[in-house]
Write a protein that holds these residues in place. Structure first.
Motif, PDB file in Angstrom:
ATOM      1  N   THR A 141      -4.906   2.231  -6.663  1.00 49.90           N
ATOM      2  CA  THR A 141      -6.004   1.378  -6.139  1.00 49.90           C
ATOM      3  C   THR A 141      -5.692   0.151  -6.640  1.00 49.90           C
ATOM      4  N   SER A 143      -7.370  -3.483  -7.470  1.00 51.00           N
ATOM      5  CA  SER A 143      -8.835  -4.002  -7.452  1.00 51.00           C
ATOM      6  C   SER A 143      -8.700  -5.652  -7.809  1.00 51.00           C
ATOM      7  N   ASN A 144      -9.729  -6.127  -7.216  1.00 48.34           N
ATOM      8  CA  ASN A 144      -9.505  -7.699  -7.643  1.00 48.34           C
ATOM      9  C   ASN A 144     -10.806  -8.040  -8.332  1.00 48.34           C
ATOM     10  N   ALA A 149     -10.448 -14.900  -4.122  1.00 48.76           N
ATOM     11  CA  ALA A 149      -9.395 -13.909  -3.625  1.00 48.76           C
ATOM     12  C   ALA A 149      -8.170 -14.210  -3.980  1.00 48.76           C
ATOM     13  N   TYR A 180       0.588   0.081   3.739  1.00 46.61           N
ATOM     14  CA  TYR A 180      -0.366   0.186   2.418  1.00 46.61           C
ATOM     15  C   TYR A 180       0.616   1.015   1.375  1.00 46.61           C
ATOM     16  N   ILE A 189      -6.639  -9.905  -1.072  1.00 46.58           N
ATOM     17  CA  ILE A 189      -7.823  -8.833  -1.666  1.00 46.58           C
ATOM     18  C   ILE A 189      -9.051  -9.987  -1.961  1.00 46.58           C
ATOM     19  N   GLU A 190     -10.178  -9.721  -1.376  1.00 44.61           N
ATOM     20  CA  GLU A 190     -11.222 -10.654  -1.650  1.00 44.61           C
ATOM     21  C   GLU A 190     -11.844 -10.201  -3.048  1.00 44.61           C
ATOM     22  N   GLY A 192     -13.675  -8.740  -6.019  1.00 44.92           N
ATOM     23  CA  GLY A 192     -14.703  -7.642  -6.195  1.00 44.92           C
ATOM     24  C   GLY A 192     -14.252  -6.431  -5.069  1.00 44.92           C
ATOM     25  N   SER A 193     -13.154  -6.718  -4.485  1.00 46.57           N
ATOM     26  CA  SER A 193     -12.744  -5.704  -3.363  1.00 46.57           C
ATOM     27  C   SER A 193     -11.501  -5.085  -3.827  1.00 46.57           C
ATOM     28  N   SER A 194     -11.041  -3.738  -2.897  1.00 44.29           N
ATOM     29  CA  SER A 194     -10.056  -3.152  -3.683  1.00 44.29           C
ATOM     30  C   SER A 194      -9.157  -2.476  -2.535  1.00 44.29           C
ATOM     31  N   VAL A 195      -7.926  -2.100  -2.679  1.00 44.36           N
ATOM     32  CA  VAL A 195      -7.360  -1.344  -1.502  1.00 44.36           C
ATOM     33  C   VAL A 195      -6.490  -0.215  -2.116  1.00 44.36           C
TER      34      VAL A 195
END
Length: 229
Positions: A141, A143-144, A149, A180, A189-190, A192-195
């Motif tokens: 994962t 995360s930011n 961003a 991915y 990745i904004e 507070g967001s994650s991928v």
């Protein structure tokens, strides 16, 4: 792998043909955003690979280098069971997953692994490990935690990965078109967001990889590093 690319190319041609039927009252298949990303990702990969006059980042291929380039790509598609040992890995300089990704401001966490005979991303792209093989699927994962961003371009940073699964043999991460993947992800990745991303390793069916016995290595900046999981 070449057969998979041919099948995917055929699928892309079929999609293009379907758009030509718009005026004929034919009901078209609507792709999801993820499926569109896979198609775009594959198209970008194909253009950058086969258009030898196109600049790629800070480098450009020359016509005379094409044969050598294709030979090197074919070599990287073969699993590298070079016999890297855990002892050798321990002596290698260590880096974090974020450093391996090329974005130290991000947080990258290892979430264990799964094994499967195939791997599918969306409804468009599917990979088969083949007879006698399976995929060890390492999960991560990204995360930011920052206030702004962050853009990630793992596709063009040239970093490659190998893994040792509790034994003495090392295996190269599959060279895939996955959107991915830790080695190919491109996106913003904004804050507070994650991928979620993965790394795929083709290993023998007889191997039983365990999440807590994986040693991961990355080759970047002309040097091998041990990655802290």
């Amino acid at each position: 792998m070449k057969m998979k690319r041919k099948k995917l190319s055929t699928m892309l041609m079929g999609l293009v043909f379907s758009f030509s039927l718009t005026g004929c009252g034919t009901s078209l298949y609507e792709m999801t955003a993820d499926e569109q990303d896979v198609v775009v990702h594959y198209a970008a990969y194909a253009v950058s690979k086969y258009n030898i006059y196109q600049k790629d980042g800070m480098t450009s291929a020359q016509p005379g280098d094409e044969d050598e380039k294709q030979t090197k790509e074919q070599e990287t598609e073969q699993p590298d069971n070079s016999g890297t040992t855990d002892e050798q890995t321990d002596k290698t300089e260590k880096v974090s997953l974020a450093d391996a990704l090329g974005q130290s401001s991000l947080s990258v966490v290892y979430n264990g692994l799964d094994t499967a005979d195939n791997f599918q991303e969306g409804r468009v792209y599917s990979l088969e490990a083949g007879a006698g093989n399976q995929y060890a699927i390492l999960k991560f994962t990204i995360s930011n935690p920052t206030d702004s961003a962050v853009s990630v371009d793992a596709f063009n940073n040239g970093h490659t990965y190998k893994a040792v699964f509790g034994g003495s043999e090392s295996y190269e991460a599959e060279n895939t078109f996955l959107t991915y993947s830790l080695s190919t992800y491109q996106g913003t990745i904004e804050a507070g967001s994650s991928v979620d991303v993965v790394l795929l390793f083709k290993v023998p069916q007889s191997l039983q990889p365990q999440s807590d016995s994986v040693s991961l290595m990355v080759h970047m900046n002309d040097k091998d590093y041990s990655v802290e999981l």
